[in-house]
Design a protein around this motif. Structure first.
Motif, PDB file in Angstrom:
ATOM      1  N   ALA A  88      10.297 -50.440  26.681  1.00 11.93           N
ATOM      2  CA  ALA A  88      10.576 -49.645  25.480  1.00 11.93           C
ATOM      3  C   ALA A  88       9.302 -49.003  24.943  1.00 11.93           C
ATOM      4  CB  ALA A  88      11.241 -50.517  24.419  1.00 11.93           C
ATOM      5  N   SER A  89       8.200 -49.722  24.941  1.00  9.81           N
ATOM      6  CA  SER A  89       6.936 -49.181  24.425  1.00  9.81           C
ATOM      7  C   SER A  89       6.467 -47.981  25.256  1.00  9.81           C
ATOM      8  CB  SER A  89       5.856 -50.261  24.393  1.00  9.81           C
ATOM      9  OG  SER A  89       5.619 -50.767  25.693  1.00  9.81           O
ATOM     10  N   GLU A  90       6.671 -48.029  26.579  1.00 15.64           N
ATOM     11  CA  GLU A  90       6.294 -46.903  27.438  1.00 15.64           C
ATOM     12  C   GLU A  90       7.154 -45.681  27.135  1.00 15.64           C
ATOM     13  OE1 GLU A  90       4.838 -48.802  31.616  1.00 15.64           O
ATOM     14  OE2 GLU A  90       6.950 -49.140  31.105  1.00 15.64           O
ATOM     15  N   ILE A  91       8.431 -45.909  26.885  1.00 14.01           N
ATOM     16  CA  ILE A  91       9.343 -44.805  26.567  1.00 14.01           C
ATOM     17  C   ILE A  91       8.978 -44.185  25.224  1.00 14.01           C
ATOM     18  CG2 ILE A  91      11.752 -44.225  26.059  1.00 14.01           C
ATOM     19  CD1 ILE A  91      12.499 -46.387  28.194  1.00 14.01           C
ATOM     20  N   ARG A  92       8.668 -45.022  24.239  1.00 13.28           N
ATOM     21  CA  ARG A  92       8.240 -44.493  22.928  1.00 13.28           C
ATOM     22  C   ARG A  92       6.983 -43.641  23.078  1.00 13.28           C
ATOM     23  NH1 ARG A  92      10.161 -49.634  21.007  1.00 13.28           N
ATOM     24  NH2 ARG A  92       8.112 -50.568  21.334  1.00 13.28           N
ATOM     25  N   ASP A  93       5.999 -44.121  23.835  1.00 16.18           N
ATOM     26  CA  ASP A  93       4.757 -43.368  24.037  1.00 16.18           C
ATOM     27  C   ASP A  93       5.030 -42.039  24.751  1.00 16.18           C
ATOM     28  OD1 ASP A  93       3.279 -45.344  22.803  1.00 16.18           O
ATOM     29  OD2 ASP A  93       2.553 -46.237  24.681  1.00 16.18           O
ATOM     30  N   TYR A  94       5.944 -42.059  25.714  1.00 16.96           N
ATOM     31  CA  TYR A  94       6.304 -40.838  26.437  1.00 16.96           C
ATOM     32  C   TYR A  94       6.788 -39.764  25.461  1.00 16.96           C
ATOM     33  CZ  TYR A  94       9.090 -37.741  29.421  1.00 16.96           C
ATOM     34  OH  TYR A  94       9.641 -36.644  30.035  1.00 16.96           O
ATOM     35  N   PHE A  95       7.732 -40.126  24.591  1.00 19.92           N
ATOM     36  CA  PHE A  95       8.267 -39.142  23.648  1.00 19.92           C
ATOM     37  C   PHE A  95       7.244 -38.748  22.595  1.00 19.92           C
ATOM     38  CE2 PHE A  95      12.392 -40.547  25.352  1.00 19.92           C
ATOM     39  CZ  PHE A  95      12.898 -39.304  25.686  1.00 19.92           C
ATOM     40  N   LYS A  96       6.382 -39.660  22.231  1.00 26.19           N
ATOM     41  CA  LYS A  96       5.331 -39.359  21.253  1.00 26.19           C
ATOM     42  C   LYS A  96       4.387 -38.281  21.793  1.00 26.19           C
ATOM     43  CE  LYS A  96       1.402 -41.726  19.343  1.00 26.19           C
ATOM     44  NZ  LYS A  96       0.734 -43.000  19.206  1.00 26.19           N
ATOM     45  N   ASN A  97       4.132 -38.306  23.101  1.00 28.25           N
ATOM     46  CA  ASN A  97       3.191 -37.372  23.723  1.00 28.25           C
ATOM     47  C   ASN A  97       3.857 -36.161  24.373  1.00 28.25           C
ATOM     48  OD1 ASN A  97       0.828 -38.957  23.157  1.00 28.25           O
ATOM     49  ND2 ASN A  97       1.548 -40.388  24.711  1.00 28.25           N
ATOM     50  N   LEU A  98       5.172 -36.067  24.292  1.00 31.18           N
ATOM     51  CA  LEU A  98       5.909 -34.998  24.957  1.00 31.18           C
ATOM     52  C   LEU A  98       5.778 -33.680  24.200  1.00 31.18           C
ATOM     53  CD1 LEU A  98       7.877 -34.757  27.418  1.00 31.18           C
ATOM     54  CD2 LEU A  98       9.719 -34.918  25.743  1.00 31.18           C
ATOM     55  N   PRO A  99       5.319 -32.608  24.853  1.00 27.42           N
ATOM     56  CA  PRO A  99       5.223 -31.321  24.162  1.00 27.42           C
ATOM     57  C   PRO A  99       6.609 -30.709  23.942  1.00 27.42           C
ATOM     58  CG  PRO A  99       4.549 -31.087  26.455  1.00 27.42           C
ATOM     59  CD  PRO A  99       4.827 -32.543  26.229  1.00 27.42           C
ATOM     60  N   PRO A 100       6.771 -29.909  22.900  1.00 27.83           N
ATOM     61  CA  PRO A 100       8.090 -29.361  22.563  1.00 27.83           C
ATOM     62  C   PRO A 100       8.658 -28.401  23.600  1.00 27.83           C
ATOM     63  CG  PRO A 100       6.393 -28.445  21.132  1.00 27.83           C
ATOM     64  CD  PRO A 100       5.741 -29.511  21.956  1.00 27.83           C
ATOM     65  N   TRP A 101       7.830 -27.835  24.470  1.00 25.17           N
ATOM     66  CA  TRP A 101       8.341 -26.879  25.451  1.00 25.17           C
ATOM     67  C   TRP A 101       8.987 -27.544  26.663  1.00 25.17           C
ATOM     68  CZ3 TRP A 101       3.089 -27.196  24.248  1.00 25.17           C
ATOM     69  CH2 TRP A 101       2.300 -27.821  25.206  1.00 25.17           C
ATOM     70  N   GLU A 102       8.887 -28.848  26.772  1.00 23.17           N
ATOM     71  CA  GLU A 102       9.585 -29.538  27.859  1.00 23.17           C
ATOM     72  C   GLU A 102      11.027 -29.762  27.410  1.00 23.17           C
ATOM     73  OE1 GLU A 102       7.781 -32.685  30.049  1.00 23.17           O
ATOM     74  OE2 GLU A 102       5.774 -31.942  29.602  1.00 23.17           O
ATOM     75  N   ASP A 103      11.873 -28.785  27.736  1.00 22.39           N
ATOM     76  CA  ASP A 103      13.250 -28.766  27.229  1.00 22.39           C
ATOM     77  C   ASP A 103      14.239 -29.223  28.289  1.00 22.39           C
ATOM     78  OD1 ASP A 103      12.915 -26.559  28.802  1.00 22.39           O
ATOM     79  OD2 ASP A 103      14.019 -25.202  27.493  1.00 22.39           O
ATOM     80  N   GLN A 104      14.418 -30.493  28.352  1.00 23.56           N
ATOM     81  CA  GLN A 104      15.413 -31.098  29.223  1.00 23.56           C
ATOM     82  C   GLN A 104      16.130 -32.174  28.420  1.00 23.56           C
ATOM     83  OE1 GLN A 104      13.218 -32.659  32.545  1.00 23.56           O
ATOM     84  NE2 GLN A 104      11.553 -33.318  31.271  1.00 23.56           N
ATOM     85  N   ASP A 105      17.098 -32.799  29.013  1.00 24.09           N
ATOM     86  CA  ASP A 105      17.798 -33.903  28.357  1.00 24.09           C
ATOM     87  C   ASP A 105      17.375 -35.199  29.037  1.00 24.09           C
ATOM     88  OD1 ASP A 105      19.149 -32.058  26.794  1.00 24.09           O
ATOM     89  OD2 ASP A 105      20.871 -31.979  28.125  1.00 24.09           O
ATOM     90  N   TRP A 106      17.262 -36.258  28.252  1.00 21.84           N
ATOM     91  CA  TRP A 106      16.841 -37.553  28.758  1.00 21.84           C
ATOM     92  C   TRP A 106      17.902 -38.587  28.432  1.00 21.84           C
ATOM     93  CZ3 TRP A 106      13.874 -34.182  26.023  1.00 21.84           C
ATOM     94  CH2 TRP A 106      12.731 -33.668  26.660  1.00 21.84           C
TER      95      TRP A 106
END
Length: 139
Positions: A88-106
């Motif tokens: 869960a912590s890795e997933i939270r960090d992923y979204f925290k660092n994700l730029p807004p132009w990466e427009d896909q669904d997760w």
């Protein structure tokens, strides 16, 4: 012009045969069963599922941290279905660092496939929409 690489998915990538099996089970559970003529769009949920819009705070819920194994996948990958096993912590960090132009669904889920967290690429009020999806309304 330099190509910008997508943000590295969290956790460990599953082998393709494990990803295919898990993805097929996910599609069977959450995707509209009679959608033969539609693209395999993961955001089209089966009727009868409980779907609630929530915020990213759902990733802070102790329930999520208590899961021994989480999977995260996206609907867009050049190499086909890509599922990673992550904490869960890795997933939270992923979204925290994700730029807004990466427009896909997760999609975040556990091996039971009793629930999933769907994060859409749609920006509403400047933030991505996050949904809790399960068979019944009891979380």
């Amino acid at each position: 012009m330099n190509k910008v690489e997508p943000t590295q998915f969290p956790g460990e990538r599953l082998a393709s045969y494990d990803s295919a099996d898990l993805a097929n089970r996910f599609f069977k559970k959450f995707r509209i069963a009679d959608a033969k003529n539609m693209a395999r769009t993961w955001t089209v949920f089966s009727p009868g599922l409980y779907v609630e819009e929530v915020g990213f705070d759902v990733l802070l819920d102790p329930f999520v941290d208590e899961q021994p194994c989480l999977y995260i996948s996206s609907d867009i990958r050049d190499s086909g279905i890509c599922i990673h096993k992550a904490r869960a912590s890795e997933i939270r960090d992923y979204f925290k660092n994700l730029p807004p132009w990466e427009d896909q669904d997760w999609y975040i889920f556990d091996s039971s496939l009793e629930w999933c967290i769907a994060v859409t690429h749609e920006l509403i009020g400047g933030a991505r929409s996050v949904f809790w999806v399960e068979e019944s309304a009891s979380k």
